[in-house]
Design a protein around this motif. Structure first.
Motif, PDB file in Angstrom:
ATOM      1  N   ALA A 199      -3.871   8.719  12.143  1.00  0.00           N
ATOM      2  CA  ALA A 199      -5.003   8.621  11.222  1.00  0.00           C
ATOM      3  C   ALA A 199      -6.057   9.673  11.556  1.00  0.00           C
ATOM      4  CB  ALA A 199      -5.606   7.216  11.279  1.00  0.00           C
ATOM      5  N   SER A 220      -1.023  11.590   2.388  1.00  0.00           N
ATOM      6  CA  SER A 220      -0.903  10.866   3.656  1.00  0.00           C
ATOM      7  C   SER A 220       0.421  11.156   4.352  1.00  0.00           C
ATOM      8  CB  SER A 220      -1.009   9.357   3.405  1.00  0.00           C
ATOM      9  OG  SER A 220       0.165   8.876   2.772  1.00  0.00           O
ATOM     10  N   LEU A 239      -2.851   2.458   8.145  1.00  0.00           N
ATOM     11  CA  LEU A 239      -3.786   2.205   7.039  1.00  0.00           C
ATOM     12  C   LEU A 239      -5.138   1.726   7.551  1.00  0.00           C
ATOM     13  CD1 LEU A 239      -1.400   0.531   4.423  1.00  0.00           C
ATOM     14  CD2 LEU A 239      -2.236   2.892   4.456  1.00  0.00           C
ATOM     15  N   GLN A 240      -5.120   0.908   8.600  1.00  0.00           N
ATOM     16  CA  GLN A 240      -6.386   0.468   9.184  1.00  0.00           C
ATOM     17  C   GLN A 240      -7.153   1.651   9.756  1.00  0.00           C
ATOM     18  OE1 GLN A 240      -7.987  -2.414   9.061  1.00  0.00           O
ATOM     19  NE2 GLN A 240      -9.683  -1.508  10.226  1.00  0.00           N
ATOM     20  N   LEU A 242      -6.963   4.751   8.702  1.00  0.00           N
ATOM     21  CA  LEU A 242      -7.515   5.483   7.559  1.00  0.00           C
ATOM     22  C   LEU A 242      -8.734   4.778   6.996  1.00  0.00           C
ATOM     23  CD1 LEU A 242      -4.269   6.513   5.608  1.00  0.00           C
ATOM     24  CD2 LEU A 242      -5.610   7.915   7.186  1.00  0.00           C
ATOM     25  N   ARG A 243      -8.671   3.462   6.961  1.00  0.00           N
ATOM     26  CA  ARG A 243      -9.795   2.699   6.421  1.00  0.00           C
ATOM     27  C   ARG A 243     -11.055   2.914   7.250  1.00  0.00           C
ATOM     28  NH1 ARG A 243      -9.781  -3.751   4.785  1.00  0.00           N
ATOM     29  NH2 ARG A 243     -11.970  -3.842   4.167  1.00  0.00           N
ATOM     30  N   TRP A 247     -10.910   6.396   4.367  1.00  0.00           N
ATOM     31  CA  TRP A 247      -9.771   6.728   3.517  1.00  0.00           C
ATOM     32  C   TRP A 247      -9.692   8.220   3.205  1.00  0.00           C
ATOM     33  CZ3 TRP A 247      -6.263   3.130   3.506  1.00  0.00           C
ATOM     34  CH2 TRP A 247      -6.630   1.794   3.609  1.00  0.00           C
ATOM     35  N   PHE A 252      -1.321   8.602  -1.499  1.00  0.00           N
ATOM     36  CA  PHE A 252      -0.499   7.859  -0.542  1.00  0.00           C
ATOM     37  C   PHE A 252       0.964   8.220  -0.766  1.00  0.00           C
ATOM     38  CE2 PHE A 252      -4.195   4.942  -0.891  1.00  0.00           C
ATOM     39  CZ  PHE A 252      -4.566   4.944   0.454  1.00  0.00           C
ATOM     40  N   LEU A 278      -0.610  -1.681   0.756  1.00  0.00           N
ATOM     41  CA  LEU A 278      -1.836  -0.972   0.394  1.00  0.00           C
ATOM     42  C   LEU A 278      -2.915  -1.958  -0.047  1.00  0.00           C
ATOM     43  CD1 LEU A 278      -0.399   2.079  -1.611  1.00  0.00           C
ATOM     44  CD2 LEU A 278      -1.452   2.146   0.659  1.00  0.00           C
ATOM     45  N   ALA A 283      -6.854  -0.701   0.360  1.00  0.00           N
ATOM     46  CA  ALA A 283      -6.835   0.724   0.036  1.00  0.00           C
ATOM     47  C   ALA A 283      -7.454   0.985  -1.329  1.00  0.00           C
ATOM     48  CB  ALA A 283      -5.402   1.248   0.061  1.00  0.00           C
ATOM     49  N   ARG A 286      -5.509   5.221  -5.405  1.00  0.00           N
ATOM     50  CA  ARG A 286      -5.014   6.579  -5.199  1.00  0.00           C
ATOM     51  C   ARG A 286      -3.605   6.659  -5.786  1.00  0.00           C
ATOM     52  NH1 ARG A 286      -9.582   6.950  -3.426  1.00  0.00           N
ATOM     53  NH2 ARG A 286     -10.265   7.857  -1.443  1.00  0.00           N
TER      54      ARG A 286
END
Length: 440
Positions: A199, A220, A239-240, A242-243, A247, A252, A278, A283, A286
């Protein structure tokens, strides 16, 4: 999946809107029979039907801007595009990887990638390129290179990654529109760092690329769903990561290969799983791209050996994949790959292969047409398209063939291999795994 460096970098419940069919004509006592009516006229009021059957009003006409772009049918590039006999809306290139471009600190090898960027508009039919830029050079990881000629570990100094991203973004500013951070980062074949480190690499690439070329987009790191254990260990944590970083992606991506014995139905299930992940991560909206797909590839593990596919199955799987992507809301699908048959891929897009003809037919069916959605009844998928003022219905079933009664207004049916015949209203035809297109 085993590969040399050049080959190694290649492989490894969302509501669907649909338009109802016109009222069916006729009936049948056959429980597997499905009655197909002609396409509705452009003046017919529309309603949108969700996959669960709920109906809500829809506005606009068939001229709404929902045309399928050429980029929807994209390709992984391995050889000069003209050699495969196919054109694609976009080409994904793995020869842009960090390990290939910068084999030593301070030394860049741009010639092969320069040639692709220069020649693809003329030879591949598009200027749209997606560069996969990941894979750590051994020198940056401080370890001996692995079997693929690169390291799976993260760089010891993140500034080395920053410098590479800056160099490639500067070189292709205004020429390359999309950069993918890493290939199949859920697999230890390509990445043994943590999801949070990936990330961080993603966020750094996003900041640099957008600063150098504000028009460019960052895709991504992809993940491979067919290895469910490693996927589950990587994707939620990635994903966490990225969050927590806001983001920092524009698109994605994932790879929806099924196990070697699986087909498009399994792949479509993976699409839904990724969409659910997602949503679970919160998310933002996207686009979703499938940046590699094929069938029959060996794996995961020895229980799933390579499965060769017949020519008819290759055409059916190819067509079903792109139609399923539209049904499920995937914005682009990159077929893997433009390669000659060599006992590796189940579907081969190469001169002389029937799948090449299916690819061209599917492009003619889809690209530039208005997508009107799908309904499914007794496993038969029925999808509507419009081209100009003419409507068409594309039908197939992933299960056993079903009898279809042709109703008023339909007089021609063609399969995805380009074989056409006239039909008469009131007659019955069989629809199976090879998609067919019905027109007036």
């Amino acid at each position: 999946m085993r590969r040399s460096l050049a080959a190694a970098v290649t492989l490894a419940t969302c509501t669907v809107v649909a338009l109802p069919m016109s009222p069916a004509v006729g009936a049948s006592s056959d429980p597997n029979a499905v009655v197909i009516a002609s396409s509705a006229s452009a003046a017919t009021p529309r309603k949108v039907v969700t996959e669960r059957g709920a109906t809500v009003p829809a506005t606009g006409s068939v001229t709404d801007p929902q045309r399928i772009p050429a980029q929807y049918m994209s390709m992984q590039g391995e050889f000069p595009p003209a050699s495969s006999g196919v054109t694609a809306g976009s080409w994904r290139l793995n020869m842009a990887s960090w390990a290939l471009i910068q084999p030593e600190r301070g030394r860049f090898t741009w010639s092969e990638l320069d040639a692709w960027v220069r020649d693809t508009p003329a030879r591949g039919g598009t200027e749209d390129l997606l560069l996969m830029i990941g894979l750590t050079p051994a020198w940056a990881a401080g370890v001996a290179p692995g079997p693929g000629g690169f390291s799976t570990e993260p760089p010891r100094d993140m500034s080395d990654w920053d410098a590479f991203v800056e160099a490639i973004a500067q070189r292709y500013r205004g020429k390359v529109a999309f950069y993918q951070v890493w290939n199949e980062a859920s697999l230890t074949t390509f990445w043994t760092g943590t999801p949070d480190q990936m990330a961080e690499l993603t966020a750094r690439a996003y900041r640099i690329i957008h600063r150098v070329d504000p028009a460019a987009k960052v895709v991504s790191a992809s993940a491979a769903l067919r290895t469910q254990g490693s996927y589950g260990a990587f994707v939620p944590a990635y994903l966490q990561g990225l969050r927590t970083r806001g983001w920092p992606v524009d698109v994605f991506s994932a790879h929806f290969y099924p196990p070697s014995t699986g087909g498009p139905t399994t792949s479509a299930g993976y699409v839904r799983q990724f969409q659910q992940d997602l949503r679970a991560a919160g998310a933002p909206a996207r686009p979703l791209w499938n940046t590699e797909i094929n069938y029959g590839l060996a794996g995961p593990g020895p229980a799933y050996p390579y499965v060769p596919l017949s020519a008819a199955t290759q055409a059916a799987y190819l067509a079903q994949t792109y139609l399923d992507g539209l049904r499920l809301g995937v914005e682009r699908v990159y077929w893997y790959a433009q390669l000659p048959p060599r006992g590796f891929l189940g579907v081969n897009l190469w001169p002389g292969e029937r799948s090449v003809g299916a690819w061209g037919t599917l492009q003619r069916w889809l690209v530039g047409s208005v997508w009107r959605g799908c309904v499914t009844k007794r496993t038969v998928h029925r999808c509507k398209t419009w081209t100009g003022s003419a409507g068409a219905t594309i039908l197939w079933t992933p299960g056993s063939a079903k009898k279809i009664k042709v109703s008023r207004g339909i007089h021609r049916v063609c399969d995805v291999l380009g074989r056409c015949r006239s039909v008469q209203p009131g007659t019955w035809i069989s629809v199976g795994s090879l998609p067919v297109r019905m027109t007036r």
